[in-house]
Design a protein around this motif. Structure first.
Motif, PDB file in Angstrom:
ATOM      1  N   THR A   1       0.796  -1.225   0.000  1.00 35.31           N
ATOM      2  CA  THR A   1       0.000   0.000   0.000  1.00 35.31           C
ATOM      3  C   THR A   1       0.823   1.266   0.000  1.00 35.31           C
ATOM      4  OG1 THR A   1      -0.078  -0.183   2.381  1.00 35.31           O
ATOM      5  CG2 THR A   1      -1.970  -1.033   1.160  1.00 35.31           C
ATOM      6  N   ASP A   2       2.139   1.145  -0.026  1.00 36.38           N
ATOM      7  CA  ASP A   2       2.907   2.403   0.086  1.00 36.38           C
ATOM      8  C   ASP A   2       3.383   2.879  -1.258  1.00 36.38           C
ATOM      9  OD1 ASP A   2       6.155   1.050   0.998  1.00 36.38           O
ATOM     10  OD2 ASP A   2       4.486   0.192  -0.120  1.00 36.38           O
ATOM     11  N   GLY A   3       2.533   2.749  -2.291  1.00 39.71           N
ATOM     12  CA  GLY A   3       2.940   3.180  -3.628  1.00 39.71           C
ATOM     13  C   GLY A   3       3.004   4.679  -3.768  1.00 39.71           C
ATOM     14  N   GLY A   4       2.004   5.364  -3.278  1.00 37.95           N
ATOM     15  CA  GLY A   4       1.980   6.813  -3.474  1.00 37.95           C
ATOM     16  C   GLY A   4       1.594   7.167  -4.900  1.00 37.95           C
ATOM     17  N   HIS A   5       1.468   8.430  -5.169  1.00 35.04           N
ATOM     18  CA  HIS A   5       1.085   8.881  -6.512  1.00 35.04           C
ATOM     19  C   HIS A   5       2.273   9.530  -7.192  1.00 35.04           C
ATOM     20  CE1 HIS A   5      -3.056   7.885  -6.008  1.00 35.04           C
ATOM     21  NE2 HIS A   5      -3.152   8.585  -4.918  1.00 35.04           N
ATOM     22  N   SER A   6       2.443   9.226  -8.472  1.00 33.52           N
ATOM     23  CA  SER A   6       3.565   9.811  -9.193  1.00 33.52           C
ATOM     24  C   SER A   6       3.249  11.251  -9.557  1.00 33.52           C
ATOM     25  CB  SER A   6       3.851   9.001 -10.453  1.00 33.52           C
ATOM     26  OG  SER A   6       2.757   9.094 -11.318  1.00 33.52           O
ATOM     27  N   ALA A   7       4.299  12.005  -9.838  1.00 29.33           N
ATOM     28  CA  ALA A   7       4.119  13.419 -10.174  1.00 29.33           C
ATOM     29  C   ALA A   7       3.325  13.564 -11.457  1.00 29.33           C
ATOM     30  CB  ALA A   7       5.490  14.082 -10.315  1.00 29.33           C
ATOM     31  N   GLY A   8       3.538  12.638 -12.400  1.00 26.70           N
ATOM     32  CA  GLY A   8       2.842  12.740 -13.682  1.00 26.70           C
ATOM     33  C   GLY A   8       1.345  12.651 -13.516  1.00 26.70           C
ATOM     34  N   MET A   9       0.911  11.741 -12.660  1.00 27.78           N
ATOM     35  CA  MET A   9      -0.521  11.547 -12.498  1.00 27.78           C
ATOM     36  C   MET A   9      -1.160  12.783 -11.841  1.00 27.78           C
ATOM     37  SD  MET A   9      -2.397  10.468  -9.580  1.00 27.78           S
ATOM     38  CE  MET A   9      -4.167  10.575  -9.550  1.00 27.78           C
ATOM     39  N   ILE A  10      -0.460  13.369 -10.881  1.00 31.80           N
ATOM     40  CA  ILE A  10      -0.997  14.560 -10.221  1.00 31.80           C
ATOM     41  C   ILE A  10      -1.077  15.715 -11.203  1.00 31.80           C
ATOM     42  CG2 ILE A  10      -0.530  16.247  -8.430  1.00 31.80           C
ATOM     43  CD1 ILE A  10       0.591  14.031  -6.735  1.00 31.80           C
ATOM     44  N   ALA A  11      -0.041  15.890 -12.032  1.00 29.25           N
ATOM     45  CA  ALA A  11      -0.051  16.971 -13.020  1.00 29.25           C
ATOM     46  C   ALA A  11      -1.196  16.770 -14.008  1.00 29.25           C
ATOM     47  CB  ALA A  11       1.287  17.002 -13.760  1.00 29.25           C
TER      48      ALA A  11
END
Lengths: 260, 246
Positions: free
Chosen positions: B178-188
């Protein structure tokens, strides 16, 4: 007056060109998403077993959005040439709905790609590969899918486990329950196989002599196609939406200037 | 006088020669399966027992804390050195019987000369095979040595190896997913698309609200093509009249 006429014609020309590009991109998006849904690398069972195959849902939405973009671009071209207020209003509203669907598809593909870490595949492989007693039919289906996919992956890509053969040593697994550690430090498919699928040197494979077993992990072979799939859907869709945004703004401006 | 007598006693029996060699795990080539959960790989004792051409060379496997209690006079192939009784009733077992012919000296370059301890799985519970090279029952740590026997007399031994620890396997439940987090690309991507969609909706609302009024249309209104048809009509033939009056 003549200058205003020229401006109108230029705006019309630009909007028609914009719609032509949208139509072509729509067809390209449909073709690309059909390619992804057809699963050329055979990785779908692994994603199905994670019980979260959003990447495929995103590709399915992409197929229909591509068709819709193509059809709406034709409607847009007709509406701009005829300068018909009703047609253009219908075009704008339908385009906004399509924009919303494509936005959902892009965000889903990008979010799901972040979910597919090496740990997910490692845990799934350890829990499902060659699992002996499935709980129910669904479990049996997923177990068979995972086992067949991993066998094919390890043989075709000359790899073993997710990060390496030591995955089988570092963790207990369903495989370990039915295959003892001394005879099967790792599955037979991790051995270098000859043309008949028989290990070239079984003792060399069990010892781990370089050349007689696959020492690389399979994560690169999995993440390559999955990345291509996710980025193809998410970023190509993003590019189309940016272009569509500009064309829609221009169309709204054009619409508000038409006499009625 | 007594210590002198005690010192002389082993010499009187011929004694066990202590060879200056310690068994070790294979160093070349680098093996992936050097230690697994129940096996380990030793280098063969080449050029070690050259003086004892008639001896049987046995491998003695013991736990680190029972190695000192092993007695060299224990005979191989008996219950006192049976693999099946290790470690609950015997401190060590003897296995992998060989002669000097199995370990030719010098070692040919490029050959892989190993002994895999724990590879025989068929005789784990077979009491008729006390010299079984069975899989080790736990993670250890183990110590091994080689013992050369002439008939039933031990004539030479190597030193005990360094403690050998085997691998222990963790449960897959310890793998955190569960500790994947979100990549910068997806947030942008998400934020830019949301902003674009919001602007479009605002534009649509503005369009519809100002549908009735003409406020933005002033300078750029234009007529639809073909909306007005201009019909040509004849003028009063003014050029014909002077010709008619003359």
């Amino acid at each position: 007056m003549a200058k205003s006429e020229d401006c109108i014609h230029i705006l019309q020309g630009l909007l028609v060109f914009g719609n032509v590009v949208i139509g072509m991109c729509g067809i390209a998006l449909t073709a690309e998403c059909i390619y992804f849904v057809s699963d050329p690398h055979g990785l779908y069972p692994l994603l199905e077993a994670t019980e979260n195959n959003d990447i495929y849902a995103a590709a399915w939405i992409g197929i229909f959005v591509g068709f819709a973009l193509f059809a709406l671009s034709i409607l847009g071209i007709i509406g701009i040439i005829k300068s018909d207020r009703t047609l253009l209003l219908v075009y704008i509203i339908l385009m906004l709905i399509t924009f919303a669907f494509e936005m959902a598809s892009c965000i889903t593909a990008a979010t799901h790609r972040d979910f597919l870490t090496p740990n997910i595949f490692l845990k799934q492989m350890l829990e499902r590969y060659q699992k002996a007693d499935p709980a129910n039919n669904n479990d049996k289906w997923m177990t068979e899918g995972v086992t067949k996919t991993w066998d094919k992956l390890m043989v075709q890509n000359h790899c073993c486990g997710v990060l390496g053969p030591s995955d089988w040593q570092e963790y207990t697994s369903a495989f370990r329950l039915t295959h003892n550690d001394a005879d099967f430090p790792w599955p037979r498919k991790c051995c270098a196989l000859d043309a008949q699928g028989v290990p070239v040197n079984l003792d060399g494979c069990k010892l781990g002599v370089p050349g007689y077993y696959n020492s690389n992990g399979c994560y690169d072979a999995i993440s390559g196609p999955v990345n291509t799939h996710a980025w193809g859907v998410a970023w190509f869709g993003f590019a189309i939406l940016c272009w569509t945004f500009c064309v829609l703004l221009g169309t709204m401006f054009y619409w508000s200037g038409i006499e009625y | 006088l007594l210590p002198l007598l005690l010192l002389l006693l082993p010499a009187a029996h011929g004694g066990v020669q202590h060879v200056g060699y310690k068994p070790f795990l294979t160093k070349t080539p680098v093996l992936e399966g050097l230690t697994t959960g129940s096996t380990f790989v030793l280098e063969q004792p080449r050029c070690v027992f050259d003086k004892y051409s008639n001896a049987d060379i046995w491998l003695v496997v013991a736990l680190e804390n029972t190695a000192d209690t092993f007695n060299n006079s224990v005979a191989p192939g008996t219950a006192e050195s049976a693999f099946q009784n290790f470690p609950h009733s015997v401190p060590a077992y003897m296995t992998l019987n060989a002669t000097l012919a199995n370990y030719p000296c010098p070692k040919p370059a490029g050959d892989i000369t190993v002994l895999r301890v724990g590879s025989e799985t068929s005789c784990i519970r077979d009491d008729a095979r006390p010299t079984c090279n069975g899989p080790l029952p736990g993670p250890g740590p183990y110590q091994v040595k080689f013992l050369a026997l002439n008939g039933s007399e031990p004539v030479a031994e190597t030193g005990w190896s360094l403690p050998i620890m085997l691998r222990t396997a963790k449960s897959p439940n310890s793998i955190s997913t569960t500790d994947g987090g979100h990549s910068a690309g997806m947030i942008a991507l998400t934020s830019i698309l949301s902003i674009l969609f919001a602007i479009l909706l605002a534009g649509l609302v503005a369009m519809l609200v100002f549908w009735g009024s003409d406020s933005c249309g002033g300078s750029s209104t234009f007529s639809k093509p073909e909306a007005v048809t201009v019909r040509r009509y004849n003028t009063h033939h003014v050029y014909d009249q002077p010709a008619a009056r003359l």
